[in-house]
Design a protein around this motif. Structure first.
Motif, PDB file in Angstrom:
ATOM      1  N   TRP A  22     -27.935   8.333 -10.436  1.00 39.35           N
ATOM      2  CA  TRP A  22     -27.224   8.570  -9.172  1.00 39.35           C
ATOM      3  C   TRP A  22     -26.425   9.870  -9.249  1.00 39.35           C
ATOM      4  O   TRP A  22     -26.467  10.693  -8.320  1.00 39.35           O
ATOM      5  CB  TRP A  22     -26.295   7.385  -8.884  1.00 39.35           C
ATOM      6  CG  TRP A  22     -25.686   7.362  -7.523  1.00 39.35           C
ATOM      7  CD1 TRP A  22     -26.142   6.694  -6.429  1.00 39.35           C
ATOM      8  CD2 TRP A  22     -24.477   8.016  -7.115  1.00 39.35           C
ATOM      9  NE1 TRP A  22     -25.301   6.889  -5.358  1.00 39.35           N
ATOM     10  CE2 TRP A  22     -24.266   7.698  -5.750  1.00 39.35           C
ATOM     11  CE3 TRP A  22     -23.550   8.827  -7.749  1.00 39.35           C
ATOM     12  CZ2 TRP A  22     -23.178   8.176  -5.021  1.00 39.35           C
ATOM     13  CZ3 TRP A  22     -22.464   9.321  -7.036  1.00 39.35           C
ATOM     14  CH2 TRP A  22     -22.278   8.988  -5.688  1.00 39.35           C
ATOM     15  N   TYR A  58     -18.394  10.978   1.485  1.00 38.98           N
ATOM     16  CA  TYR A  58     -19.151  10.744   0.246  1.00 38.98           C
ATOM     17  C   TYR A  58     -18.389   9.803  -0.692  1.00 38.98           C
ATOM     18  O   TYR A  58     -18.624   9.784  -1.902  1.00 38.98           O
ATOM     19  CB  TYR A  58     -19.405  12.065  -0.483  1.00 38.98           C
ATOM     20  CG  TYR A  58     -20.822  12.267  -0.994  1.00 38.98           C
ATOM     21  CD1 TYR A  58     -21.469  11.287  -1.744  1.00 38.98           C
ATOM     22  CD2 TYR A  58     -21.508  13.444  -0.744  1.00 38.98           C
ATOM     23  CE1 TYR A  58     -22.746  11.489  -2.227  1.00 38.98           C
ATOM     24  CE2 TYR A  58     -22.799  13.656  -1.226  1.00 38.98           C
ATOM     25  CZ  TYR A  58     -23.412  12.680  -1.956  1.00 38.98           C
ATOM     26  OH  TYR A  58     -24.707  12.872  -2.433  1.00 38.98           O
ATOM     27  N   THR A  91     -21.574  19.859  -0.576  1.00 36.95           N
ATOM     28  CA  THR A  91     -20.433  19.005  -0.914  1.00 36.95           C
ATOM     29  C   THR A  91     -19.492  19.699  -1.892  1.00 36.95           C
ATOM     30  O   THR A  91     -18.273  19.593  -1.773  1.00 36.95           O
ATOM     31  CB  THR A  91     -20.923  17.684  -1.540  1.00 36.95           C
ATOM     32  OG1 THR A  91     -21.823  17.042  -0.634  1.00 36.95           O
ATOM     33  CG2 THR A  91     -19.754  16.755  -1.835  1.00 36.95           C
ATOM     34  N   THR A  98     -25.081   2.162  -3.234  1.00 37.18           N
ATOM     35  CA  THR A  98     -25.992   3.110  -2.592  1.00 37.18           C
ATOM     36  C   THR A  98     -27.206   3.429  -3.471  1.00 37.18           C
ATOM     37  O   THR A  98     -27.729   4.536  -3.429  1.00 37.18           O
ATOM     38  CB  THR A  98     -25.248   4.410  -2.233  1.00 37.18           C
ATOM     39  OG1 THR A  98     -24.629   4.944  -3.419  1.00 37.18           O
ATOM     40  CG2 THR A  98     -24.193   4.174  -1.182  1.00 37.18           C
ATOM     41  N   SER A  99     -27.643   2.470  -4.267  1.00 32.03           N
ATOM     42  CA  SER A  99     -28.860   2.635  -5.068  1.00 32.03           C
ATOM     43  C   SER A  99     -29.896   1.619  -4.604  1.00 32.03           C
ATOM     44  O   SER A  99     -29.576   0.426  -4.452  1.00 32.03           O
ATOM     45  CB  SER A  99     -28.559   2.442  -6.560  1.00 32.03           C
ATOM     46  OG  SER A  99     -27.702   3.457  -7.044  1.00 32.03           O
ATOM     47  N   VAL A 147     -29.248  17.388  -5.611  1.00 32.54           N
ATOM     48  CA  VAL A 147     -29.383  17.623  -4.170  1.00 32.54           C
ATOM     49  C   VAL A 147     -28.416  18.708  -3.718  1.00 32.54           C
ATOM     50  O   VAL A 147     -28.773  19.583  -2.912  1.00 32.54           O
ATOM     51  CB  VAL A 147     -29.164  16.313  -3.377  1.00 32.54           C
ATOM     52  CG1 VAL A 147     -29.009  16.600  -1.885  1.00 32.54           C
ATOM     53  CG2 VAL A 147     -30.324  15.358  -3.607  1.00 32.54           C
ATOM     54  N   ASP A 148     -27.196  18.697  -4.249  1.00 33.33           N
ATOM     55  CA  ASP A 148     -26.238  19.713  -3.847  1.00 33.33           C
ATOM     56  C   ASP A 148     -26.655  21.103  -4.336  1.00 33.33           C
ATOM     57  O   ASP A 148     -26.477  22.096  -3.618  1.00 33.33           O
ATOM     58  CB  ASP A 148     -24.840  19.376  -4.376  1.00 33.33           C
ATOM     59  CG  ASP A 148     -23.745  19.959  -3.501  1.00 33.33           C
ATOM     60  OD1 ASP A 148     -23.730  19.651  -2.298  1.00 33.33           O
ATOM     61  OD2 ASP A 148     -22.917  20.745  -4.013  1.00 33.33           O
ATOM     62  N   HIS A 162     -28.931  10.739  -1.318  1.00 29.34           N
ATOM     63  CA  HIS A 162     -28.038  11.887  -1.475  1.00 29.34           C
ATOM     64  C   HIS A 162     -28.286  12.969  -0.430  1.00 29.34           C
ATOM     65  O   HIS A 162     -27.346  13.667  -0.033  1.00 29.34           O
ATOM     66  CB  HIS A 162     -28.158  12.458  -2.883  1.00 29.34           C
ATOM     67  CG  HIS A 162     -27.506  11.592  -3.914  1.00 29.34           C
ATOM     68  ND1 HIS A 162     -26.144  11.385  -3.962  1.00 29.34           N
ATOM     69  CD2 HIS A 162     -28.042  10.861  -4.931  1.00 29.34           C
ATOM     70  CE1 HIS A 162     -25.860  10.577  -4.969  1.00 29.34           C
ATOM     71  NE2 HIS A 162     -26.994  10.230  -5.565  1.00 29.34           N
ATOM     72  N   SER A 163     -29.513  13.120   0.039  1.00 33.42           N
ATOM     73  CA  SER A 163     -29.762  14.098   1.094  1.00 33.42           C
ATOM     74  C   SER A 163     -29.051  13.688   2.380  1.00 33.42           C
ATOM     75  O   SER A 163     -28.568  14.542   3.133  1.00 33.42           O
ATOM     76  CB  SER A 163     -31.264  14.263   1.344  1.00 33.42           C
ATOM     77  OG  SER A 163     -31.864  13.045   1.756  1.00 33.42           O
ATOM     78  N   ASN A 220     -25.154  14.183   1.657  1.00 36.53           N
ATOM     79  CA  ASN A 220     -24.859  15.611   1.639  1.00 36.53           C
ATOM     80  C   ASN A 220     -24.712  16.142   3.066  1.00 36.53           C
ATOM     81  O   ASN A 220     -23.825  16.967   3.351  1.00 36.53           O
ATOM     82  CB  ASN A 220     -25.965  16.359   0.897  1.00 36.53           C
ATOM     83  CG  ASN A 220     -25.603  17.789   0.575  1.00 36.53           C
ATOM     84  OD1 ASN A 220     -25.711  18.667   1.424  1.00 36.53           O
ATOM     85  ND2 ASN A 220     -25.177  18.033  -0.658  1.00 36.53           N
ATOM     86  N   GLY A 249     -28.681  12.811  -9.217  1.00 35.66           N
ATOM     87  CA  GLY A 249     -29.157  13.023  -7.853  1.00 35.66           C
ATOM     88  C   GLY A 249     -28.127  13.731  -6.994  1.00 35.66           C
ATOM     89  O   GLY A 249     -28.460  14.625  -6.205  1.00 35.66           O
ATOM     90  N   PHE A 250     -26.869  13.352  -7.146  1.00 40.10           N
ATOM     91  CA  PHE A 250     -25.770  13.989  -6.413  1.00 40.10           C
ATOM     92  C   PHE A 250     -25.719  15.487  -6.706  1.00 40.10           C
ATOM     93  O   PHE A 250     -25.668  16.322  -5.796  1.00 40.10           O
ATOM     94  CB  PHE A 250     -24.448  13.315  -6.797  1.00 40.10           C
ATOM     95  CG  PHE A 250     -23.223  14.068  -6.381  1.00 40.10           C
ATOM     96  CD1 PHE A 250     -22.855  14.138  -5.049  1.00 40.10           C
ATOM     97  CD2 PHE A 250     -22.429  14.706  -7.321  1.00 40.10           C
ATOM     98  CE1 PHE A 250     -21.713  14.834  -4.653  1.00 40.10           C
ATOM     99  CE2 PHE A 250     -21.295  15.405  -6.956  1.00 40.10           C
ATOM    100  CZ  PHE A 250     -20.934  15.472  -5.616  1.00 40.10           C
TER     101      PHE A 250
END
Length: 438
Positions: A120, A25, A242, A32-33, A127-128, A192-193, A196, A123-124
């Motif tokens: 971002w 990660y 994560t 990564t956007s 998702v976690d 992010h999925s 992760n 989202g991190f």
């Protein structure tokens, strides 16, 4: 020419390094956007060569450290279940992503900018957090555990264990991420999925002991070893993907203490990957039929795997066997030649899956479905071989014969006459004769 060669070599090394840091990660929002899901790279597919390299590299490290080496049969079980979990992608769209996009397009409340670092980061974390709850419910809700238990069925713990995935869980897990769709752009969710999931590969190892202060924040091999344990102190602990902070917040954290004994509370006694996928569903059905009262029958589905009438929702700790290392593992030994035979054909099967996945839009639906059935039948056959079942040799003889007939019928003459085609036919002809005389 020399400068061009050096530049190409430098780019290759840079790409390798980029692929490696993605597993941890270690990526930035800028790189990564993406504005749409179509622009998001298939990070998981691109990481497959790194998975293979790390699986191979882990073996000498385990040997030098005096730890348990991966077993042929257990590694087969992990790889076979991983392959089964991918087959839905040959036939259907991603349920998780499709439903997420639909909710976002119809019920989005806030238009967060897809190229913002704050989006971002949200989202991190989002998702976690979603993963924490789907993972926790995967242990505390019986019907979801019926899917997730496949991942825990290995009595070994190494990089191959990370590949042991459920075919069913993805049809349940999507609902836990839908609240994110109210605010989070689908492209951010998809990024992010994937990361992760990638992060969780490297924590399936015994080669890493302790990461010091990082143990307070991140999910680490030590924390995840506890999660895979069947010692009493390990049960229903460390659900994080994560991060480990959600386990600390919600009271589900446990530190690694005594040596962990891996696997299910009631271990499987078969290497059949089909059985590993559906065994708990069969068990639930038998309990459902035997349980008296409609409310209790529903509780069999929605309460924990250890629940019974008169017990707490997740069952009683004292009902869990008090396991301590060392424990004997389920193991049925095969001759070396049989192991090599199975793994040669497993490699061919992986290549076959890769061809189906890459060219599925060019193949007819009937051919794709035939390929999926062949993969399932092959994995079931190899499971029967590892279980030393009496039908296994006849089943493998039939499999080789069917493969030769189908290839001869549908393959292009140019492929059959090519070196790869002739080599493949020769391998299956030799295999046919092996099982004819065994």
């Amino acid at each position: 020419m020399l400068l061009v060669g050096e530049e190409m070599e430098g780019n290759a090394l840079k790409n390798i390094f980029t692929g490696l840091r993605r597993l941890f990660y270690l990526v930035s929002p800028k790189e990564t956007s993406f504005p749409t899901v179509e622009k998001v790279p298939k990070y998981v597919d691109e990481a497959i060569p790194y998975f293979i390299c790390l699986i191979i590299l882990e073996i000498p490290i385990l040997y030098l450290r005096g730890k348990r080496l991966p077993r042929f049969n257990d590694s087969f079980g992990s790889l076979a279940n991983g392959l089964l979990s991918l087959l839905h992608g040959l036939l259907f769209r991603s349920v998780e992503l499709a439903t997420y996009i639909w909710v976002y397009e119809h019920y989005n409340l806030i238009d967060l900018p897809w190229d913002s670092s704050w989006t971002w980061l949200l989202g991190f974390l989002g998702v976690d957090l979603g993963y924490y709850w789907v993972h926790r419910c995967g242990h505390e809700v019986n019907i979801i555990w019926a899917a997730h238990q496949t991942h825990h069925s290995s009595e070994d713990y190494n990089f191959t264990t990370a590949l042991r995935q459920s075919c069913i869980l993805r049809y349940i897990s999507w609902m836990f991420y839908l609240p994110l769709a109210l605010i989070m752009p689908p492209s951010v969710f998809l990024v992010h999925s994937q990361f992760n999931l990638l992060y969780q590969f490297w924590i399936h190892t015994e080669t890493v002991d302790n990461l010091g202060p990082l143990e307070w924040i991140l999910n680490t091999p030590s924390h995840h070893r506890v999660h895979h344990g069947r010692n009493r102190y390990c049960i229903d602990k460390n659900y994080g993907g994560t991060l480990i902070i959600f386990d600390r917040i919600f009271g589900t954290f446990a530190k690694e203490q005594e040596e962990v004994v891996y696997g299910l509370v009631h271990p499987l006694t078969s290497w059949d990957p089909i059985n590993a996928q559906i065994c708990h569903l069969k068990y639930m059905w038998s309990v459902f039929k035997e349980t008296k009262g409609f409310a209790n029958k529903l509780a069999v589905i929605w309460k924990g795997p250890g629940w019974a009438p008169g017990k707490p929702r997740t069952g009683l700790t004292e009902d869990i066997p008090d396991i301590h290392a060392p424990q004997e593992k389920f193991d049925r030994r095969l001759p070396l030649w049989t192991n090599l035979y199975i793994w040669i054909h497993m490699l061919l099967l992986i290549v076959f899956y890769g061809v189906l996945a890459r060219y599925k839009t060019e193949f007819s639906p009937y051919l794709t479905v035939t390929g999926v059935v062949f993969i399932i039948f092959t994995l079931s056959t190899f499971g029967a071989l590892y279980d030393n079942r009496s039908r296994a040799s006849i089943q493998e003889l039939l499999r080789c014969l069917v493969f030769l007939v189908v290839v001869k019928s549908v393959a292009a003459p140019s492929f059959i006459s090519s070196l790869p085609g002739l080599s493949l036919l020769l391998v299956y002809l030799m295999s046919l004769f092996v099982w004819f005389f065994v």
